[in-house]
Design an enzyme around this catalytic site. Structure first.
Site, PDB file in Angstrom:
ATOM      1  N   TYR A   1       0.838  -1.210   0.000  1.00  0.00           N
ATOM      2  CA  TYR A   1       0.000   0.000   0.000  1.00  0.00           C
ATOM      3  C   TYR A   1       0.870   1.256   0.000  1.00  0.00           C
ATOM      4  O   TYR A   1       0.604   2.218  -0.730  1.00  0.00           O
ATOM      5  CB  TYR A   1      -0.909  -0.042   1.220  1.00  0.00           C
ATOM      6  CG  TYR A   1      -2.024   0.975   1.234  1.00  0.00           C
ATOM      7  CD1 TYR A   1      -3.094   0.870   0.349  1.00  0.00           C
ATOM      8  CD2 TYR A   1      -2.025   2.022   2.146  1.00  0.00           C
ATOM      9  CE1 TYR A   1      -4.131   1.792   0.370  1.00  0.00           C
ATOM     10  CE2 TYR A   1      -3.053   2.944   2.181  1.00  0.00           C
ATOM     11  CZ  TYR A   1      -4.101   2.826   1.293  1.00  0.00           C
ATOM     12  OH  TYR A   1      -5.131   3.744   1.322  1.00  0.00           O
TER      13      TYR A   1
ATOM     14  N   LYS B   1       0.874   4.139  -2.947  1.00  0.00           N
ATOM     15  CA  LYS B   1       0.524   5.532  -2.642  1.00  0.00           C
ATOM     16  C   LYS B   1       1.723   6.461  -2.845  1.00  0.00           C
ATOM     17  O   LYS B   1       1.553   7.601  -3.298  1.00  0.00           O
ATOM     18  CB  LYS B   1       0.009   5.637  -1.209  1.00  0.00           C
ATOM     19  CG  LYS B   1      -1.330   4.945  -0.983  1.00  0.00           C
ATOM     20  CD  LYS B   1      -2.437   5.545  -1.842  1.00  0.00           C
ATOM     21  CE  LYS B   1      -3.808   5.007  -1.460  1.00  0.00           C
ATOM     22  NZ  LYS B   1      -4.912   5.594  -2.256  1.00  0.00           N
TER      23      LYS B   1
END
Length: 243
Positions: free
Chosen positions: A154, A158
């Site tokens: 993640y 991002k």
């Protein structure tokens, strides 16, 4: 007519952004993957308040599905285009890296990062001709700014979105298109359920998790004419949590 597309808009931050953009007068297209009932509830809330909303289901990890859905929308709206894009869709598959499976890694990057690329590339074709202009707003994360344990996948997705935001802003600025990222901290959504909230709040200077509506207010500002001179920025909204 100019529209706003919000991906992953059936719940959480995406839902709040769709509602806020609609309240600002934007006709909103609500993207979702599988929960049509929840997406329809968002659309119904918008129309009940006098706004305009449509549903547009597709899987943000599937480039063919994205192309087909957006092509169909364009055929049904020959005189319309997307002037605002909020890349919000994303998933978490948390695990420490030495135990992380290939599927956990690729599914997060495919949905969160690759989806951003496929959709943004497609919709730039709406925004760039004749310098129509537009607003691209990308949901990053505290995880992409600071990195969080158990979220290598993640955080990677991002952080990459943050880099892409800065690069794209320079490419399309001459076309009157702004590109910015919002990096929420801990926000009260399904994504943060199960986290040790009481413990985490001790590290947040304002002493609480944020609300989706607070993130949505920032997104609506970045979509407005008042934000025309803001581009290439990553704006943290995290209650002062150290980054």
């Amino acid at each position: 007519m100019k529209y706003a597309l919000v991906t992953g808009a059936s719940r959480g931050i995406g839902k709040a952004v769709a509602l806020r953009l609609a309240s600002a007068g934007w006709p909103v297209v609500i993207n979702f993957l599988s929960n049509k009932e929840a997406a329809q509830a968002v659309a119904d809330e918008i129309t009940a308040a006098g706004g305009t909303a449509e549903l547009l289901p597709f899987d943000t990890s599937d480039p063919q599905a994205i192309e087909a859905a957006l092509d169909q929308w364009e055929e049904q709206h020959p005189d319309d285009w997307f002037s605002v894009l909020v890349n919000n869709a994303g998933i978490r598959r948390d695990n420490v890296m030495f135990m992380m499976s290939d599927e956990e890694w690729h599914s997060v990057l495919d949905t969160t990062l690759n989806g951003y690329f496929y959709i943004t590339r497609k919709l730039l074709k709406h925004m760039m001709p004749r310098k129509r202009g537009g607003r691209i707003i990308n949901m990053a994360s505290l995880s992409g700014v600071k990195g969080l344990p158990g979220q290598a996948n993640y955080s990677a997705a991002k952080a990459a979105i943050i880099g892409a935001t800065k690069s794209l802003a320079q490419e399309v600025g001459p076309r009157n298109i702004t590109v910015n990222a919002i990096a929420p901290g801990f926000i009260e959504t399904d994504m943060t359920k199960g986290l040790p909230e009481d413990e985490l709040k001790k590290n947040i200077p304002v002493g609480r998790f944020g609300k989706p509506e607070e993130v949505a207010a920032l997104a609506a500002f970045l979509a407005s004419d008042e934000a025309a001179y803001i581009t290439g920025e990553v704006i943290n909204i995290n209650g002062g949590l150290y980054t």
